[in-house]
Structures are given as C-alpha cells and as structure tokens.
Design a protein around this motif. Structure first.
Motif, PDB file in Angstrom:
ATOM      1  N   GLU A 191       0.836  -1.207   0.000  1.00 45.89           N
ATOM      2  CA  GLU A 191       0.000   0.000   0.000  1.00 45.89           C
ATOM      3  C   GLU A 191       0.871   1.257   0.000  1.00 45.89           C
ATOM      4  N   THR A 193       3.985   1.541  -1.229  1.00 38.82           N
ATOM      5  CA  THR A 193       4.603   1.723  -2.549  1.00 38.82           C
ATOM      6  C   THR A 193       3.578   2.176  -3.577  1.00 38.82           C
ATOM      7  N   LYS A 194       2.335   1.761  -3.417  1.00 39.28           N
ATOM      8  CA  LYS A 194       1.280   2.236  -4.313  1.00 39.28           C
ATOM      9  C   LYS A 194       1.082   3.743  -4.150  1.00 39.28           C
ATOM     10  N   LYS A 195       1.095   4.194  -2.896  1.00 39.53           N
ATOM     11  CA  LYS A 195       0.984   5.633  -2.646  1.00 39.53           C
ATOM     12  C   LYS A 195       2.188   6.377  -3.232  1.00 39.53           C
ATOM     13  N   SER A 197       3.924   5.471  -5.829  1.00 43.12           N
ATOM     14  CA  SER A 197       3.772   5.519  -7.283  1.00 43.12           C
ATOM     15  C   SER A 197       2.767   6.576  -7.708  1.00 43.12           C
ATOM     16  N   GLN A 198       1.847   6.932  -6.803  1.00 43.93           N
ATOM     17  CA  GLN A 198       0.842   7.953  -7.104  1.00 43.93           C
ATOM     18  C   GLN A 198       1.302   9.351  -6.708  1.00 43.93           C
ATOM     19  N   GLY A 199       2.532   9.443  -6.198  1.00 40.14           N
ATOM     20  CA  GLY A 199       3.079  10.751  -5.850  1.00 40.14           C
ATOM     21  C   GLY A 199       2.826  11.181  -4.427  1.00 40.14           C
ATOM     22  N   ASN A 200       2.243  10.290  -3.623  1.00 42.49           N
ATOM     23  CA  ASN A 200       2.014  10.605  -2.206  1.00 42.49           C
ATOM     24  C   ASN A 200       3.171  10.048  -1.390  1.00 42.49           C
TER      25      ASN A 200
END
Length: 456
Positions: A191, A193-195, A197-200
């Motif tokens: 979760e 790393t997903k954030k 990748s979204q710039g967060n």
C-alpha cells in the motif's frame, strides 16, 4: 496482496501436510506391525504353553482339556502326531486349516515358529510348536482368525484418519493466522509503494522486527522520506526559479516601457537603461549558475586534478577581487605559507574560493575585513575564509547550502545574490571528496573552512 497470503498459506500447508502424512504413515505402519507382531508372539507363546502342558501331563484328559480351553477363546488349537494325523481340534478343520497342516514340519525350533502371518488376505495366522513325550511325538498348531486383526487395523485406521483430519484442520488455521501475520507488513509495504507511485510520499511505516522485513520497511520509509524531501525541494526550487526570473523580467519590461517615452531626458533614459543592464546581468548570472548546477547534478562536468601552489592561486584570486572589496570598503587579507601545494582542479578551486569570497563581501559591512587563511597539518590542508559580517543564525546554518536558501530574504535584491553560490560550492567540494565546515556568530562574522585530506 491477499493472493500472496493465500500462496504462502497454501505453500506452508502443503509442506507441513506432506510432512504430517509421511509421519502419520510411518507411525501407523509402526503401530500396525507392532500390534501384529504382538499377536503373533502371543500365539507362539500360547502354543508353547500347550506344548509344555502336554509334555508334562500327556494323557487323553489333558488333550481334551487343552482343546476345551480354546473353544471359549478367539484362537483355535489342533494337535497332530508326528505323521500329521489330527489327534484333536478345537474347531472344525476346513480347507484353509488343512492346507496349513500339510506344510513341512522338519527341523522345527524348540520354541516354535510362525507358519502363516499373511493377515491381510489369509483367513488365519498360525504357529506351530513341536512336543515330545515318552509315549508320542507331535505338533501343536495354533490358529487365530484374521478378522479380529483386520478389525483392529480398521479401528486404528479410523483413529488415524480422525487425528489426521483434526491435525490438518488445526494446521490450516495456524498457517492461516501465521501467513496473515507474515504478510501484514508486506501488505502495508504494498500500500505504501502504491501511494509512492501515485506521488504521495507522506507515508509512515513502522516495524518492530529486526529481520529482513524490518530492514525492508526501514528502506521503504527512508525512500519515502527522501522522495518527499526531493518533492519539497523541487517545488521550492521551481518556485524560486520562477520568482528569480519573474522579478528581473518585470524590471526589464517596466523600465523598457518607460525608457521608450519621448519626453525623457538623456540622463534619465540612461538610468533606466542601466537598471535594465543590471537586471539582465543578474539573469545571466542566474542562468549560468543554474547551468553549472545542472552539470553538477548530471555529472557532466569533469574534475581535472593537478598539483599547484595554493598561495599563488589565492593571490591571483585576491588580486582579481580586490577592487570590488575596496569599493565595498572591506579589507581582503591572505595568510598562506609558501610551500603548500594541493591536488585539485584549479578552475573549480578558483570557483569555490570566489563564491565564498563574494558571499563574505555581500554580507559584510563597510570597515570590516575578510581573511583567507591556509594551514597544513600532516596530510590535511585547511583553507578558511573568515569575515566580520552579520553572521548566520544557528537555526539557519544547516540549510545554507540548499538551493535558493537565503538567511536575509528581505535584502535579497539589495545584495544581488541568487541563493545558488553556496550550493555550487558544496557540490564542487563534494566532487573533490573534501569537506566544508561552517562556524558563525551573529554580528561577529562567519568562517567557512574547506578541509582537503590526502591531497598533498
């Protein structure tokens, strides 16, 4: 991430279940064979007991008594003479019993032996024990129906099946819990790393474990912090560039419009053109420094090191900058032993010293002095630039090498700096694998010290 939890759980379950099946099979075989061996041993012992009774009290009454004893038990006895003729039997002799009675009986051990142990497919297990009296010789055959053994093994199988199902169920629950525990940090990291990748980049991961997963969590958290810092720096950098370019462009555009007016006198028009020239110079300096930083960031510049005299280089730099220091009313002094040589890029070295001296000049009041001092100790050279300016507050010192950072933002235009000079100095010092230290006291001055080790 639930898929990996399921995969890990299934993998552990398959491995453990396979181990359990193998262990249960070995244990079952061991117990089953042990029970069969016990039954065979007990049957041999029973036959030997009958033999001992016959040899001690051999008469018709004893023979009938032995047969009568087996009528009420789960075993059968057949007593034959030496020629194989049946003397007495506790059960009806059928085809299967007769086939065992026809077996060869030569060279039998005194304690008897098993003559049939195929309990899986045969109707009986059987033993034989020879006896010998003063009157007669013969054999005591013992038979036991295998249906009881089969029932015993069947019951054992049922117990093992129940135990196996219960064990598999408990194992599945334990593995499910453990797989969730193991994959929980992986899920959090996924979760996170997903954030990312979204710039967060504002994520917080915590791990109390000291294993590889804990190290991975720390690495991801460090990466997130670095990315967040880079994002903040990038935004500030772009905002600073926008501001630095917009301001001189506004001046240039405004004064150009004013300078085009027909009613202006020559002197006034020249003053406006001088402002335009100054702002153009500032923009040129800014763009040049930005290009230098871009080269430093991309490692497209080269360091061409050579040995040269530190004092001679500093004297040339001082002579070139001396007029600007005199104009500002600041003394420029150099203290340097003549025999010190350094291994460095002379162009980059000059760039470092010039930036530090211009910084000292910009932030020092009239009537003060700036001193360049060189000291050598063993394999270490220290080059210190000390001014008597306004100094740097202690809370600003850690940030002075950041791009576009200014201690006194209100006087930025008056001083004419771009906020990039010290950043370039730090990059060039790092490129030489040197160190730079800063010490400052408010209203007393600042000292920048370059430390070059192993460069003699």
């Amino acid at each position: 991430m639930k898929k990996i939890s399921i995969k890990i759980g299934l993998l552990f379950f398959c491995l453990i279940f396979t181990m359990e099946v193998c262990l249960f099979f070995l244990l079952h075989q061991k117990i089953a064979h042990s029970r069969i061996d016990e039954q065979l041993s007990a049957l041999v012992t029973r036959g030997n007991n009958h033999r001992d009774v016959l040899e001690t009290y051999y008469n018709e009454e004893t023979i009938h008594h032995i047969a009568l004893m087996e009528v009420k038990s789960d075993t059968e006895v057949v007593i034959t003479n030496e020629e194989g003729k049946v003397i007495i039997s506790s059960a009806k002799i059928n085809h299967q019993i007769q086939s065992l009675l026809n077996l060869k009986t030569k060279n039998l051990p005194r304690n008897g032996k098993v003559i049939e142990d195929n309990w899986k497919s045969g109707p009986y297990i059987a033993t034989i024990a020879p006896f010998e009296t003063g009157v007669d010789k013969g054999y005591v055959y013992m038979f036991q129906d295998t249906s009881q053994l089969k029932q015993l093994i069947k019951q054992l199988n049922r117990h093992f099946l129940i135990a196996g199902i219960a064990t598999a169920f408990v194992t599945a629950i334990i593995i499910l819990i453990l797989s969730r525990i193991i994959t929980r940090p992986l899920i959090k990291m996924k979760e996170a790393t997903k954030k990312l990748s979204q710039g967060n980049f504002s994520i917080q991961l915590e791990s109390k474990s000291n294993d590889e997963l804990g190290e991975l969590v720390e690495s991801i958290q460090l990466l997130a912090n670095e990315l967040n810092h880079l994002k903040t720096e990038r935004n500030e950098f772009l905002a600073s560039i926008s501001h630095e370019l917009r301001t001189p462009l506004t001046y240039i555009k405004g004064y150009s419009e004013v300078a085009k007016r027909d009613h202006l006198g020559l002197e006034e028009r020249l003053s406006y053109l001088n402002v335009i020239t100054e702002e153009t110079t500032k923009m040129t300096t800014l763009v040049t420094e930005l290009m230098q930083l871009a080269q430093l960031d991309n490692n497209t510049f080269t360091i061409q090191k050579e040995f040269f005299s530190v004092c001679e280089s500093l004297k040339k730099i001082s002579q070139r900058l001396l007029p600007t220091f005199k104009q500002a009313g600041i003394k420029l002094l150099t203290v340097c032993p003549e025999n010190i040589h350094i291994h460095a890029d002379p162009v980059r070295f000059e760039q470092i010293v010039v930036n530090l001296l211009e910084n000292a000049r910009n932030y020092s009041p009239e009537g003060t002095s700036t001193t360049i001092e060189v000291a050598k100790k063993d394999a270490e050279i220290k080059i210190s630039i000390h001014d008597q300016g306004k100094g740097i507050p202690s809370n600003d010192v850690p940030f002075i090498f950041e791009r576009f950072y200014r201690v006194d933002k209100s006087r930025s235009r008056e001083l004419g700096g771009t906020g990039l000079g010290l950043s370039i100095v730090k990059e060039l010092v790092d490129a030489h694998h040197w160190e730079i230290e800063v010490s400052s006291k408010t209203n007393k001055g600042t000292t920048f010290t370059i430390i070059a080790r192993g460069e003699l």
